[in-house]
Design an enzyme around this catalytic site. Structure first.
Site, PDB file in Angstrom:
ATOM      1  N   GLY A   1      14.480  -1.580  -6.795  1.00 45.51           N
ATOM      2  CA  GLY A   1      14.444  -0.177  -6.408  1.00 45.51           C
ATOM      3  C   GLY A   1      13.039   0.399  -6.528  1.00 45.51           C
ATOM      4  N   GLY A   2      12.983   1.643  -6.960  1.00 48.48           N
ATOM      5  CA  GLY A   2      11.697   2.321  -7.085  1.00 48.48           C
ATOM      6  C   GLY A   2      10.743   1.632  -8.040  1.00 48.48           C
TER       7      GLY A   2
ATOM      8  N   GLY B   1     -14.162 -10.223  19.947  1.00 50.22           N
ATOM      9  CA  GLY B   1     -14.023  -9.205  18.909  1.00 50.22           C
ATOM     10  C   GLY B   1     -13.816  -9.796  17.532  1.00 50.22           C
ATOM     11  N   ALA B   2     -13.250 -11.003  17.468  1.00 52.76           N
ATOM     12  CA  ALA B   2     -13.041 -11.648  16.169  1.00 52.76           C
ATOM     13  C   ALA B   2     -14.370 -12.002  15.513  1.00 52.76           C
ATOM     14  CB  ALA B   2     -12.177 -12.890  16.329  1.00 52.76           C
TER      15      ALA B   2
END
Length: 517
Positions: A173-174, A407-408
């Protein structure tokens, strides 16, 4: 007035009772499952005789459902304090599952926050042993507020001191968000699980059948979700990993990492010249290069099971701690994808926050093509890598081993993205795209007229590599600092690191940049 011997005896008796946690039977059950107790984890973490506990006598604040009738819950289910790890101050808390399943109530949370505030005051790392049933239901909103206080403290400490979480039991959970807000998560292979909603809730809400291992095991989180950075075989191994990780990290963001100065003797490594395959299209394990680069082959790989097309981790070069980022041609040919972009970006951000220079080894054919990648947001994820490199002010050294396309090439810290120095091996190819792809676009007419299209394409590709993709072409345009032999790499990069130790970089005044989603 002298201390009454009876007072001293009563105090020691109370201490012993509190230190027993949930009692002898509960401790025996832990040992039968191969788990250490909260205090045993603390003892294993710290140098002998250096741990000082805080909040031992804190009393729980639960007033409902009969819990108020219990005089005390020892330490309110968490052991907190400070000690030395290899002579350096560290703050720690260790949740005690033998005391009401280590559930978090208001006073439990207050103890945790107190030790985190001590870390802020003293500039010391935080090590958290997570082993808890979650929020204490009997305290209702007060327990939730306690978690909020812990999360807020995690955020305040982020980028100020290193934070390491060890998941050694349930973390559901949290509760899972506190470790997620820390820098590194180590999770034990057995007896530990981490999830937001368990199998029963998933089944009830969605109708899907699943298992605890499928959604919450160490293997799943290390290799699929990417939440876990290291898998430990057991509690003791987890503590060993904490020690090793801390050995590379500074105590806080105002200090340099624990460098071990060494003489910078010129020592060529001829073996490095033999590591690249004869065929440039053939894969190699970049970790063989990394281990020859770092001192004594000592490389601590981070996130080893996640996004394996990118290798990240810590090592030393002539004693200087560095963060290393390298494309891994053994997986997806080393192409960058969504997960590897996230992995690299977060590692760079950590290194930058804690003054650790970044060394990048490039062998990248581009960003991974595909419908799933485009629909999954490769643009915004790839932008995170660009943002991380561009915003980093620590020394940045790039070595181009083989391919550096499109771009890499920039996303792996080309000169235009702020690299302080860029070295290239003679085998490097730096271009908008690979030679074969470029030739098909640039020489379409010539290829159509050729008697032997394949032979002509190979001839033109060779010319393209020599003329436009050669590292000498990039060096002539001042995009590459120098072209070096592989055998010179260790000494060349080590010397550059020493020279960049005094690096200062002016940036525009602003509150902070806005990282891509």
């Amino acid at each position: 007035m002298p201390i009454d011997p009876d007072q001293a005896a009563r105090l020691e008796e109370r201490r012993e009772q509190l230190r027993e946690g949930g009692g002898v039977d509960a401790i025996r059950k832990r040992h039968d499952r191969g788990q250490m107790t909260a205090r045993e984890r603390i003892d294993a973490l710290f140098d002998s005789g250096t741990f000082q506990e805080t909040g031992l006598h804190v009393r729980h604040a639960t007033r409902a459902f009969g819990v108020d009738e219990r005089r005390t819950l020892p330490g309110d289910g968490v052991v907190c304090g400070t000690g030395m790890v290899s002579g350096r101050l560290v703050c720690s808390f260790s949740q005690d599952f033998t005391v009401m399943a280590g559930t978090v109530g208001r006073m439990h949370a207050r103890k945790v926050c107190d030790v985190m505030h001590m870390a802020e005051k003293t500039g010391s790392p935080v090590v958290a042993f997570q082993d808890s049933g979650g929020a204490r239901i009997q305290e209702g909103v007060e327990a939730l507020a306690g978690y909020g206080d812990i999360f807020y403290s995690n955020v305040l400490l982020s980028g100020v001191v290193p934070q390491i979480a060890v998941i050694a039991g349930p973390c559901a959970g949290g509760a899972a968000y506190s470790p997620a807000l820390m820098d590194f998560i180590i999770m034990t292979r057995t007896n530990a699980h981490m999830f937001i909603t368990g199998p029963e809730v998933i089944r009830a809400v969605t109708g899907q059948d699943t298992t605890m291992d499928a959604i919450g095991s160490a293997a799943m989180h290390a290799g699929v979700s990417g939440n876990v950075h290291f898998i430990a075989e057991d509690d003791r191994h987890a503590v060993e990993l904490v020690h090793r990780l801390l050995s590379f990290l500074p105590a806080n963001n105002s200090e340099d990492p624990p460098n071990i100065p060494m003489d910078l003797a010129v020592e060529p490594d001829p073996v490095m010249n033999t590591l690249l395959p004869d065929d440039p299209a053939m894969a190699l394990d970049v970790r063989t290069i990394v281990r020859r680069l770092v001192d004594a082959g000592d490389f601590l790989e981070v996130h080893a099971a996640f996004a394996r097309n990118l290798v990240v981790g810590f090592g030393r070069l002539y004693g200087t701690v560095v963060g290393i980022i390298a494309n891994q041609p053994m997986v997806l040919a080393g192409a960058l994808d969504i997960d590897s972009s996230d992995k690299g970006a977060r590692f760079i951000r950590f290194c930058n926050a804690f003054n650790i220079p970044v060394v990048t080894l490039v062998d990248v054919p581009g960003f991974m093509p595909g419908v799933d990648q485009e629909r999954g947001g490769i643009i915004r994820h790839g932008a995170k890598l660009l943002f991380a490199y561009g915003s980093a002010t620590v020394p940045k050294i790039t070595v181009i081993l083989r391919k550096a396309y499109g771009g890499a090439y920039l996303a792996m810290c080309g000169q235009a993205m702020g690299a302080d120095v860029v070295y290239a091996w003679p085998s490097a190819e730096i271009a908008v795209m690979g030679a074969e792809g470029a030739v098909n676009l640039l020489y379409r007419a010539e290829l159509a007229e050729a008697d032997d299209r394949r032979e002509k394409a190979a001839e033109l590709a060779a010319e393209y590599r020599s003329e436009f993709a050669s590292p000498y072409h990039s060096a002539a345009l001042d995009f590459v600092t120098d072209i070096i032999l592989p055998e010179e790499t260790r000494w060349t990069v080590g010397l550059a690191l020493r020279k960049l130790a005094a690096k200062r970089e002016l940036r525009p005044a602003k509150k902070h940049g806005n990282i891509p989603l």
